[in-house]
Design an enzyme around this catalytic site. Structure first.
Site, PDB file in Angstrom:
ATOM      1  N   HIS A 279       0.898  -1.319   0.099  1.00 16.26           N
ATOM      2  CA  HIS A 279      -0.064   0.100   0.031  1.00 16.26           C
ATOM      3  C   HIS A 279       0.873   1.206  -0.091  1.00 16.26           C
ATOM      4  O   HIS A 279       2.120   1.372   0.519  1.00 16.26           O
ATOM      5  CB  HIS A 279      -0.851  -0.017   1.239  1.00 16.26           C
ATOM      6  CG  HIS A 279      -2.209  -1.110   1.235  1.00 16.26           C
ATOM      7  ND1 HIS A 279      -2.724  -1.755   2.080  1.00 16.26           N
ATOM      8  CD2 HIS A 279      -2.703  -1.560  -0.162  1.00 16.26           C
ATOM      9  CE1 HIS A 279      -3.402  -2.609   1.487  1.00 16.26           C
ATOM     10  NE2 HIS A 279      -3.570  -2.591   0.182  1.00 16.26           N
TER      11      HIS A 279
ATOM     12  N   GLY B  42      -3.653  -2.171  -7.798  1.00 14.84           N
ATOM     13  CA  GLY B  42      -4.505  -2.788  -6.842  1.00 14.84           C
ATOM     14  C   GLY B  42      -5.914  -2.417  -6.735  1.00 14.84           C
ATOM     15  O   GLY B  42      -6.620  -3.133  -7.131  1.00 14.84           O
TER      16      GLY B  42
ATOM     17  N   ASP C  38      -5.138  -6.841  -7.200  1.00 17.29           N
ATOM     18  CA  ASP C  38      -5.399  -7.848  -6.057  1.00 17.29           C
ATOM     19  C   ASP C  38      -5.923  -9.016  -6.527  1.00 17.29           C
ATOM     20  O   ASP C  38      -5.591 -10.172  -6.119  1.00 17.29           O
ATOM     21  CB  ASP C  38      -5.777  -7.225  -4.714  1.00 17.29           C
ATOM     22  CG  ASP C  38      -4.930  -6.050  -4.170  1.00 17.29           C
ATOM     23  OD1 ASP C  38      -4.989  -4.919  -4.825  1.00 17.29           O
ATOM     24  OD2 ASP C  38      -4.679  -6.369  -3.061  1.00 17.29           O
TER      25      ASP C  38
ATOM     26  N   ASP D 278      -1.203  -1.777   4.614  1.00 12.11           N
ATOM     27  CA  ASP D 278      -1.221  -0.781   5.592  1.00 12.11           C
ATOM     28  C   ASP D 278      -2.135  -0.910   6.655  1.00 12.11           C
ATOM     29  O   ASP D 278      -3.493  -0.871   6.568  1.00 12.11           O
ATOM     30  CB  ASP D 278      -1.687   0.454   4.859  1.00 12.11           C
ATOM     31  CG  ASP D 278      -1.499   1.887   5.810  1.00 12.11           C
ATOM     32  OD1 ASP D 278      -1.262   1.490   7.114  1.00 12.11           O
ATOM     33  OD2 ASP D 278      -1.627   3.054   5.275  1.00 12.11           O
TER      34      ASP D 278
ATOM     35  N   HIS E  97     -10.510  -0.498  -1.679  1.00 11.32           N
ATOM     36  CA  HIS E  97     -10.623  -1.883  -2.264  1.00 11.32           C
ATOM     37  C   HIS E  97     -10.277  -2.965  -1.197  1.00 11.32           C
ATOM     38  O   HIS E  97      -9.808  -4.030  -1.407  1.00 11.32           O
ATOM     39  CB  HIS E  97      -9.779  -2.188  -3.649  1.00 11.32           C
ATOM     40  CG  HIS E  97      -8.220  -1.920  -2.995  1.00 11.32           C
ATOM     41  ND1 HIS E  97      -7.717  -0.623  -2.786  1.00 11.32           N
ATOM     42  CD2 HIS E  97      -7.288  -2.669  -3.245  1.00 11.32           C
ATOM     43  CE1 HIS E  97      -6.433  -0.775  -2.457  1.00 11.32           C
ATOM     44  NE2 HIS E  97      -6.259  -1.877  -3.075  1.00 11.32           N
TER      45      HIS E  97
ATOM     46  N   ASP F   3     -11.214  -6.559  -2.033  1.00  8.83           N
ATOM     47  CA  ASP F   3     -10.252  -7.255  -2.748  1.00  8.83           C
ATOM     48  C   ASP F   3      -8.995  -7.786  -2.001  1.00  8.83           C
ATOM     49  O   ASP F   3      -8.511  -8.795  -2.267  1.00  8.83           O
ATOM     50  CB  ASP F   3      -9.787  -6.367  -3.748  1.00  8.83           C
ATOM     51  CG  ASP F   3     -10.955  -5.734  -4.621  1.00  8.83           C
ATOM     52  OD1 ASP F   3     -12.006  -5.681  -4.291  1.00  8.83           O
ATOM     53  OD2 ASP F   3     -10.476  -5.400  -5.644  1.00  8.83           O
TER      54      ASP F   3
ATOM     55  N   ARG G  16      -7.150 -14.201   1.717  1.00  6.53           N
ATOM     56  CA  ARG G  16      -8.068 -15.541   1.763  1.00  6.53           C
ATOM     57  C   ARG G  16      -7.489 -16.517   0.964  1.00  6.53           C
ATOM     58  O   ARG G  16      -7.037 -17.685   1.047  1.00  6.53           O
ATOM     59  CB  ARG G  16      -9.601 -15.388   1.539  1.00  6.53           C
ATOM     60  CG  ARG G  16     -10.169 -16.586   1.628  1.00  6.53           C
ATOM     61  CD  ARG G  16     -11.650 -16.301   1.465  1.00  6.53           C
ATOM     62  NE  ARG G  16     -12.250 -17.919   1.439  1.00  6.53           N
ATOM     63  CZ  ARG G  16     -12.392 -18.524   0.315  1.00  6.53           C
ATOM     64  NH1 ARG G  16     -11.842 -17.879  -0.679  1.00  6.53           N
ATOM     65  NH2 ARG G  16     -12.894 -19.688   0.110  1.00  6.53           N
TER      66      ARG G  16
END
Ligand SMILES: O=C(CO)COP(=O)(O)O
Length: 151
Positions: free
Chosen positions: A17, A64, A69, A89, A96, A99, A105
């Protein structure tokens, strides 16, 4: 148990980030020699900055917030990335955020090495497994895939 082999030359996704980009670049410069042995990928802006700093080519996805992402998550699911270094961050919400959660995940679903802090990234990069084939154990999803629906 099903496995996926992470080859000796790892395909590493680098993502940070905005408030963490400098930290990732410093870390990458510090580890330039090790990273040179592997193939680098990144979200658009991070990837460009790493490429310029290291003078090593980086395969760049979209930025991103524009879908990068999600592209990295899809590449992990398809087995075309081996590891994720993601300096996200913790002090600032992102437009987002869903995302980002989805990417983390999928990295967990497929049991790839993930570093979300610089110290973890150091531990991963100094592992002898970085230079060897590694059989990554994955969950056997076959019964889930074959599940019967609608009875
Ligand atoms: O937002 C990001 C990851 O969630 C990073 O994207 P950029 O590298 O394009 O800034």
């Amino acid at each position: 148990m099903p496995t996926r082999t992470l080859g000796a030359r790892k395909r590493i996704a680098l993502v940070a980030h905005d408030n963490k980009k400098q930290e990732l670049i410093e870390w990458a410069l510090h580890n330039k020699t090790i990273l040179a042995k592997h193939r680098l990928y990144g979200t658009g802006t991070t990837g460009t900055m790493i490429e310029n700093a290291l003078d090593q080519s980086v395969n760049k996805f979209l930025s991103g917030p524009l879908g990068g992402d999600q592209q990295i998550g899809a590449a992990i699911a398809e087995g075309s990335l081996d590891m994720l270094i993601f300096f996200w961050d913790p002090m600032e919400a992102q437009p987002h955020d869903p995302d980002i959660k989805a990417l983390l995940r999928l990295a967990s679903v497929w049991n790839i090495p993930i570093a979300t802090t610089r110290s973890t990234a150091d531990f991963i990069l100094t592992s002898h497994l970085m230079n060897e084939d590694y059989d990554c154990i994955i969950v056997d999803f076959s019964s889930y895939i074959k599940r019967v629906i609608g009875h």
